[in-house]
Design an enzyme around this catalytic site. Structure first.
Site, PDB file in Angstrom:
ATOM      1  N   LYS A 100       0.857  -1.180   0.000  1.00 58.38           N
ATOM      2  CA  LYS A 100       0.000   0.000   0.000  1.00 58.38           C
ATOM      3  C   LYS A 100       0.903   1.242   0.000  1.00 58.38           C
ATOM      4  CE  LYS A 100      -4.507   0.775   2.001  1.00 58.38           C
ATOM      5  NZ  LYS A 100      -5.469   0.340   3.013  1.00 58.38           N
ATOM      6  N   GLU A 105     -18.753  -6.129  10.428  1.00 57.60           N
ATOM      7  CA  GLU A 105     -19.685  -5.425  11.315  1.00 57.60           C
ATOM      8  C   GLU A 105     -20.712  -6.379  11.924  1.00 57.60           C
ATOM      9  OE1 GLU A 105     -18.723  -4.358   8.361  1.00 57.60           O
ATOM     10  OE2 GLU A 105     -17.827  -2.390   8.686  1.00 57.60           O
ATOM     11  N   ARG A 113     -25.287  -3.007   7.560  1.00 53.13           N
ATOM     12  CA  ARG A 113     -24.906  -4.414   7.357  1.00 53.13           C
ATOM     13  C   ARG A 113     -25.189  -5.265   8.589  1.00 53.13           C
ATOM     14  NH1 ARG A 113     -19.713  -5.626   3.929  1.00 53.13           N
ATOM     15  NH2 ARG A 113     -21.215  -5.239   2.267  1.00 53.13           N
TER      16      ARG A 113
HETATM   17  C1  LIG Z   1     -18.646  -2.787   5.121  1.00 56.14           C
HETATM   18  C2  LIG Z   1     -17.508  -1.788   5.135  1.00 56.14           C
HETATM   19  N1  LIG Z   1     -16.898  -1.517   6.305  1.00 56.14           N
HETATM   20  C3  LIG Z   1     -15.883  -0.619   6.354  1.00 56.14           C
HETATM   21  C4  LIG Z   1     -15.474   0.026   5.207  1.00 56.14           C
HETATM   22  C5  LIG Z   1     -14.393   1.088   5.284  1.00 56.14           C
HETATM   23  N2  LIG Z   1     -13.224   0.705   4.494  1.00 56.14           N
HETATM   24  C6  LIG Z   1     -12.997   1.219   3.309  1.00 56.14           C
HETATM   25  S1  LIG Z   1     -11.613   0.616   2.609  1.00 56.14           S
HETATM   26  C7  LIG Z   1     -11.274  -0.322   3.984  1.00 56.14           C
HETATM   27  C8  LIG Z   1     -10.045  -1.184   4.053  1.00 56.14           C
HETATM   28  C9  LIG Z   1     -10.046  -2.133   2.889  1.00 56.14           C
HETATM   29  O1  LIG Z   1      -8.903  -2.973   2.994  1.00 56.14           O
HETATM   30  P1  LIG Z   1      -8.532  -3.882   1.753  1.00 56.14           P
HETATM   31  O2  LIG Z   1      -9.736  -4.588   1.270  1.00 56.14           O
HETATM   32  O3  LIG Z   1      -7.382  -4.704   2.166  1.00 56.14           O
HETATM   33  O4  LIG Z   1      -8.140  -2.839   0.612  1.00 56.14           O
HETATM   34  P2  LIG Z   1      -6.819  -1.909   0.552  1.00 56.14           P
HETATM   35  O5  LIG Z   1      -7.277  -0.549   1.085  1.00 56.14           O
HETATM   36  O6  LIG Z   1      -5.781  -2.546   1.407  1.00 56.14           O
HETATM   37  O7  LIG Z   1      -6.455  -1.872  -0.892  1.00 56.14           O
HETATM   38  C10 LIG Z   1     -12.269  -0.171   4.913  1.00 56.14           C
HETATM   39  C11 LIG Z   1     -12.300  -0.854   6.236  1.00 56.14           C
HETATM   40  C12 LIG Z   1     -16.145  -0.277   4.003  1.00 56.14           C
HETATM   41  N3  LIG Z   1     -15.862   0.358   2.850  1.00 56.14           N
HETATM   42  N4  LIG Z   1     -17.140  -1.187   3.998  1.00 56.14           N
HETATM   43 MG   LIG Z   2      -5.395  -4.474   2.028  1.00 57.31          MG
END
Ligand SMILES: Cc1ncc(C[n+]2csc(CCOP(=O)(O)OP(=O)(O)O)c2C)c(N)n1
Ligand SMILES: [Mg+2]
Ligand SMILES: CC(=O)[C@@H](O)[C@H](O)COP(=O)(O)O
Length: 633
Positions: free
Chosen positions: A283, A367, A395
């Site tokens: 990242k 969640e 959710r």
């Molecule tokens: C249901 C839900 N909960 C929380 C979020 C907030 N959120 C947005 S991106 C993220 C992290 C995503 O991590 P990953 O899938 O590993 O993607 P990366 O950012 O590492 O590319 C979160 C928790 C969300 N979008 N949807």
């Molecule tokens: Mg990730």
């Protein structure tokens, strides 16, 4: 002219020589940094998928081969390669590019929902449709992060996909080891096992070398891997995990090695059935302020200095107030524990975690699990506080209803980013909680109007022993304290007036209600402004008060249907109080992205708009005013 400027479609990407790709990647990174530095946005996630996204558009033929991005915050590179690089200056601005895929922007954008862990389910359905319609030659590609893989829906989808050998589906696990913070849980430890051992480089090299030589997927490859390199079996734990699920696996692949990623995707596509391609990325890759940003690798910074990476200072926020108060309450009550769903910093629990490291739980993007685990914590005699963004509570509605409220468990849910959030578009506005939560028996909802009330109401919430409670507050800078001038039952009277209009201000709407009341005064219309503090259950003192007024107006930073306004109207109707009730709030539609203040103005949630609306309503209902020019606004 740069290479990126010549890319108007994925065909242009496919026409490039392999030798041109490093320069294309560099140009993309430069544009990501220079553009997001001005607008803010998801820099870290997108810097990590540059080579991957280039490879995706060289191996697959979007839109014939639909490419789905889970959560969608990492689709900036996809947008650049599908002809939108020139528009990046408008990112997340009103009328400009969305920060997520947008069907209105491009035929290459398929899913817009930014709630995580959904892409595999969409892909499962799409792949079944393609199969059933006999559309041979098409492949569905789903890109899902390691964080999104901690969401339960992803495993529901994998369970369905694993049983189908005929689905033309490729799952790309974009594994950067992080959500915002390092990804948690057993899955993550499997995935991160690759990174922990010193032989990780050997595994990457071995897979890259052998990818061309052996049947890439399935038992032969697995046996070959284990037969030849017994010593690295533990490194390939993820493969074991996915293979045990009956899923074919390719990887691990160095996600910044353009040639290796492309080769792996081509191999997986050739297989024809569901395959997981496990790609290891970083990242923030290629921009040191992001790579070295220990909180979240610049997951979603506001505007920043592109040279130093320094973000602009942020005002004291509702989140800051919550963060300070939950630490203070945690000192008073050792039974208070806190839960985050992979958003420790964004929801303001980092300080609580530092103060009480054994009383914080990060459950991943889960969640539903968070709420029912909180029910377990409460059953065990603790006082759980689950901190979420309002939109993500959707959710876990059934868990709050049936696992928490049915048992009258003292679980506190704090909903940050309630109301209009703006930047992140339709699926991030916290505009549903005050509506959907109305139907939960025994649930109390508090809506603080300012920092002091947030501290007070959070304290009152954790003190409730016989049922769940919710405390909801908006995104951004917290309002200056607004002191009451009196009480109406348990409600705060913020402004007393003659019994013309009774203005019920829910939470952060207090400020604009007071503005409206002052403007109404100038029109000869007197308004009393009350803040219920607890908007569920409503204080019945509202009934006699309403009966004395000509009009009741309820203002809430929530969808207009089924929220506080409808609850007030229902209470007065049930009490046979015949006074008109008007509700002002968010129109019940999906809002396009723009800044929060801009959207509030557009939907009429300003003092000026409220005053005008109320004046017109009063005039319609009181003919006498029509003759009085002062009654017009
Ligand atoms: C249901 C839900 N909960 C929380 C979020 C907030 N959120 C947005 S991106 C993220 C992290 C995503 O991590 P990953 O899938 O590993 O993607 P990366 O950012 O590492 O590319 C979160 C928790 C969300 N979008 N949807
Ligand atoms: Mg990730
Ligand atoms: C993609 C996602 O869900 C979050 O990263 C979201 O962008 C949070 O935005 P704020 O924290 O800026 O409200």
């Amino acid at each position: 002219m740069g290479i990126l400027e010549t890319v108007k479609s994925p065909q242009d990407v496919r026409r490039l020589d392999a030798g041109e790709l490093p320069r294309l990647a560099a140009e993309i990174r430069d544009l990501l940094v220079s553009s997001v530095a001005k607008t803010g946005g998801h820099l870290g996630p997108n810097l990590g998928v540059v080579e991957l996204t280039i490879a995706l558009h060289r191996v697959f033929e979007s839109p014939r081969d639909p490419i789905l991005f889970d959560t969608g915050h990492q689709a900036y590179v996809h947008k650049m390669l599908t002809g939108r690089a020139g528009d990046f200056g408008t990112l997340r601005q009103e009328g400009g590019l969305s920060g997520y895929p947008s069907q209105a922007e491009s035929e290459h954008d398929v899913i817009e929902n930014s709630h995580a862990s959904t892409a595999l389910s969409y892909a499962d359905g799409l792949a079944k449709a393609i199969t059933l319609r006999g559309e041979t030659g098409r492949t569905v590609v789903a890109v899902i992060g390691d964080g999104a893989l901690t969401g339960g829906m992803a495993w529901e989808a994998l369970n369905n996909i694993a049983g189908r050998k005929d689905l033309p589906l490729i799952i790309v696990v974009n594994d950067n080891g992080r959500s915002y913070s390092p990804t948690i849980g057993g899955l993550a430890s499997h995935l991160s096992s690759l990174r922990m051992t010193q032989k990780y480089e050997d595994a990457l090299e071995f897979v890259k070398e052998n990818l061309a030589k052996v049947p890439v997927v399935g038992a032969p490859f697995y046996d070959a891997l284990h037969g030849v390199k017994k010593g690295i079996k533990d490194i390939l734990a993820p493969q074991v995990m996915f293979e045990d699920l009956g899923l074919k696996y390719v990887g691990p692949i160095d996600g910044h090695d353009q040639e290796a990623v492309e080769a792996a995707l081509r191999k997986a596509r050739a297989f024809g059935g569901p395959v997981i391609v496990h790609v290891l990325t970083h990242k923030g890759h290629g921009y040191s302020p992001a790579e070295n940003h220990d909180e979240d690798c610049f997951h979603g910074p506001g505007p920043f200095d592109p040279i130093t990476g320094e973000e602009r200072p942020k005002p004291h926020s509702w989140t800051n107030v919550f963060s300070e108060e939950i630490v203070r309450l945690g000192a008073q009550r050792r039974d208070i524990v806190a839960i985050t769903a992979a958003m420790l910093y964004p929801v303001g629990l980092a300080e609580f975690a530092e103060a009480y490291p054994d009383r914080i739980y990060d459950v991943g993007i889960a969640e539903q699990h968070a709420l029912t685990s909180a029910a377990g914590l409460a059953l065990g005699g603790l006082r759980p506080v689950v901190a979420l963004y309002a939109t993500f509570l959707n959710r876990a509605f059934d868990q709050l209803l049936m696992d928490v409220a049915l048992h009258r468990l003292p679980v506190v849910v704090t909903l940050d980013r309630s109301g209009v959030t703006g930047d992140d578009g339709a699926s991030h506005n916290g505009m549903w909680d005050l509506s959907i939560l109305q139907v939960i028996p025994g649930l109390s909802i508090a809506a603080p109007r300012d920092a002091r009330r947030l501290r007070e109401l959070l304290g009152e919430a954790v003190a409730i022993d016989d049922g769940p409670s919710v405390v909801r507050y908006p995104k951004g800078a917290v309002a200056g304290d607004i002191e009451a001038v009196g009480k109406l039952g348990t409600m705060d009277v913020l402004r007393s007036g003659e019994p013309d209009v009774l203005l019920v201000a829910a939470g952060s709407m207090a400020e604009i209600c007071l503005d409206a009341a002052a403007l109404l005064d100038a029109q000869g219309i007197s308004a009393t402004v009350v803040d219920p503090r607890w908007v569920k259950p409503l204080d019945e003192a509202l009934i006699p008060a309403a009966a004395e007024h000509k009009l009741v107006v309820v203002v809430e930073d929530n969808g207009r249907v089924g929220g506080v306004g409808d609850a007030v109207a229902r209470m007065l109707r049930d009490a046979d109080v015949d006074v008109p009730v008007r509700t002002y709030g968010i129109p019940q539609r999906f809002l396009d992205h723009a800044k929060r203040p801009k959207i509030l103005a557009e939907i009429g949630l300003t003092g000026q708009d409220l005053a005008r609306e109320i004046t017109e309503t009063v005039a319609r209902r009181s003919p006498a005013l029509e003759d009085d020019p002062a009654g017009q606004v």
